[in-house]
Design an enzyme around this catalytic site. Structure first.
Site, PDB file in Angstrom:
ATOM      1  N   GLU A  24      67.070 -18.205 -10.979  1.00 32.70           N
ATOM      2  CA  GLU A  24      66.562 -17.599  -9.761  1.00 32.70           C
ATOM      3  C   GLU A  24      67.728 -16.957  -9.021  1.00 32.70           C
ATOM      4  O   GLU A  24      68.749 -17.594  -8.789  1.00 32.70           O
ATOM      5  CB  GLU A  24      65.875 -18.638  -8.853  1.00 32.70           C
ATOM      6  CG  GLU A  24      64.546 -19.106  -9.389  1.00 32.70           C
ATOM      7  CD  GLU A  24      63.698 -19.831  -8.366  1.00 32.70           C
ATOM      8  OE1 GLU A  24      63.993 -19.779  -7.150  1.00 32.70           O
ATOM      9  OE2 GLU A  24      62.709 -20.462  -8.794  1.00 32.70           O
ATOM     10  N   HIS A  79      64.576 -14.391  -2.918  1.00 33.69           N
ATOM     11  CA  HIS A  79      64.844 -15.079  -4.168  1.00 33.69           C
ATOM     12  C   HIS A  79      63.852 -14.594  -5.214  1.00 33.69           C
ATOM     13  O   HIS A  79      62.858 -13.958  -4.887  1.00 33.69           O
ATOM     14  CB  HIS A  79      64.830 -16.604  -4.015  1.00 33.69           C
ATOM     15  CG  HIS A  79      63.488 -17.214  -3.795  1.00 33.69           C
ATOM     16  ND1 HIS A  79      62.789 -17.120  -2.608  1.00 33.69           N
ATOM     17  CD2 HIS A  79      62.703 -17.928  -4.620  1.00 33.69           C
ATOM     18  CE1 HIS A  79      61.651 -17.760  -2.708  1.00 33.69           C
ATOM     19  NE2 HIS A  79      61.560 -18.254  -3.918  1.00 33.69           N
ATOM     20  N   HIS A  81      61.387 -15.242  -8.683  1.00 35.51           N
ATOM     21  CA  HIS A  81      60.592 -16.186  -9.465  1.00 35.51           C
ATOM     22  C   HIS A  81      60.529 -15.627 -10.885  1.00 35.51           C
ATOM     23  O   HIS A  81      59.636 -14.827 -11.196  1.00 35.51           O
ATOM     24  CB  HIS A  81      59.184 -16.320  -8.890  1.00 35.51           C
ATOM     25  CG  HIS A  81      59.083 -17.194  -7.693  1.00 35.51           C
ATOM     26  ND1 HIS A  81      57.889 -17.438  -7.057  1.00 35.51           N
ATOM     27  CD2 HIS A  81      60.006 -17.903  -7.006  1.00 35.51           C
ATOM     28  CE1 HIS A  81      58.079 -18.245  -6.029  1.00 35.51           C
ATOM     29  NE2 HIS A  81      59.369 -18.536  -5.969  1.00 35.51           N
ATOM     30  N   ASP A  92      59.381 -23.933  -2.202  1.00 37.07           N
ATOM     31  CA  ASP A  92      59.650 -22.966  -1.130  1.00 37.07           C
ATOM     32  C   ASP A  92      59.070 -23.486   0.184  1.00 37.07           C
ATOM     33  O   ASP A  92      59.728 -23.443   1.226  1.00 37.07           O
ATOM     34  CB  ASP A  92      59.041 -21.603  -1.445  1.00 37.07           C
ATOM     35  CG  ASP A  92      59.686 -20.910  -2.637  1.00 37.07           C
ATOM     36  OD1 ASP A  92      60.844 -21.233  -2.980  1.00 37.07           O
ATOM     37  OD2 ASP A  92      59.011 -20.034  -3.231  1.00 37.07           O
TER      38      ASP A  92
END
Length: 137
Positions: A24, A79, A81, A92
Site C-alpha cells: 500500500e 493510500h 488498495h 481504515d
C-alpha cells in the site's frame, strides 16, 4: 462540500500507488480551502504494508510545520488498495481519527474520495473535482 485537486497531483498519487504495488502506498495531502495543492509521498511503516498503511510520524510532523510556513494545511492523506477495493476498509475506519479529513483511496488506478466523520460509518463519499494544471480553482 467536495474537494478539488490539480490533475498533476492526482497523477502523482496514482503513479506512486502503481509503483508501490503490491504494498500500500501512502502520503499526505496539503492545500487550503478544500483544494489539494500538493501530495507528499510517505514511507509506509506499517507492520504489514501489504495490507495496511502507516505514515512515517517524523514526516507527518515535518509536513505540519512546513504546511503552516507555506500557508497550507494537511487536508488529509491518501493510500492505495492494491486489492482493488475502492471503499475504506475496517482498518481504515478504526484509524480514521480526526473528522473532516480527506481520505483518497487509489484502487484500480482511480482515486476515490471520502471525508472522515465522527459517526458510524466513519466515512462519507465526497466529490473530487480534477483541476487542470495552473487552474485558479
Amino acid at each position: 462540500m467536495g474537494f478539488r485537486i490539480f490533475s498533476t497531483v492526482a497523477e502523482q498519487i496514482a503513479a506512486h500507488a502503481a509503483a508501490d504495488t503490491p504494498r500500500e502506498a501512502c502520503g499526505l495531502l496539503l492545500g487550503c480551502d478544500n483544494r489539494v495543492e500538493r501530495a507528499v509521498p510517505a514511507a509506509n511503516v506499517a507492520a504489514d504494508p501489504l495490507t495496511g498503511f502507516e505514515i512515517d510520524p517524523a514526516l507527518l510532523l515535518r509536513c505540519h510545520r512546513e504546511a503552516r510556513q507555506d500557508g497550507l494545511a494537511i487536508l488529509g492523506w491518501y493510500h492505495s488498495h492494491p486489492n482493488g477495493r475502492p471503499s475504506p476498509s475496517a482498518e481504515d475506519a478504526a484509524r480514521a481519527g480526526e473528522a473532516g479529513k480527506l481520505w483518497l483511496i487509489v484502487a484500480g488506478g482511480t482515486l476515490h474520495a471520502y471525508v472522515s466523520t465522527a459517526d458510524t460509518p466513519r466515512f462519507t463519499p465526497t466529490d473530487l473535482n480534477i483541476l487542470p494544471p495552473g487552474a485558479a480553482g
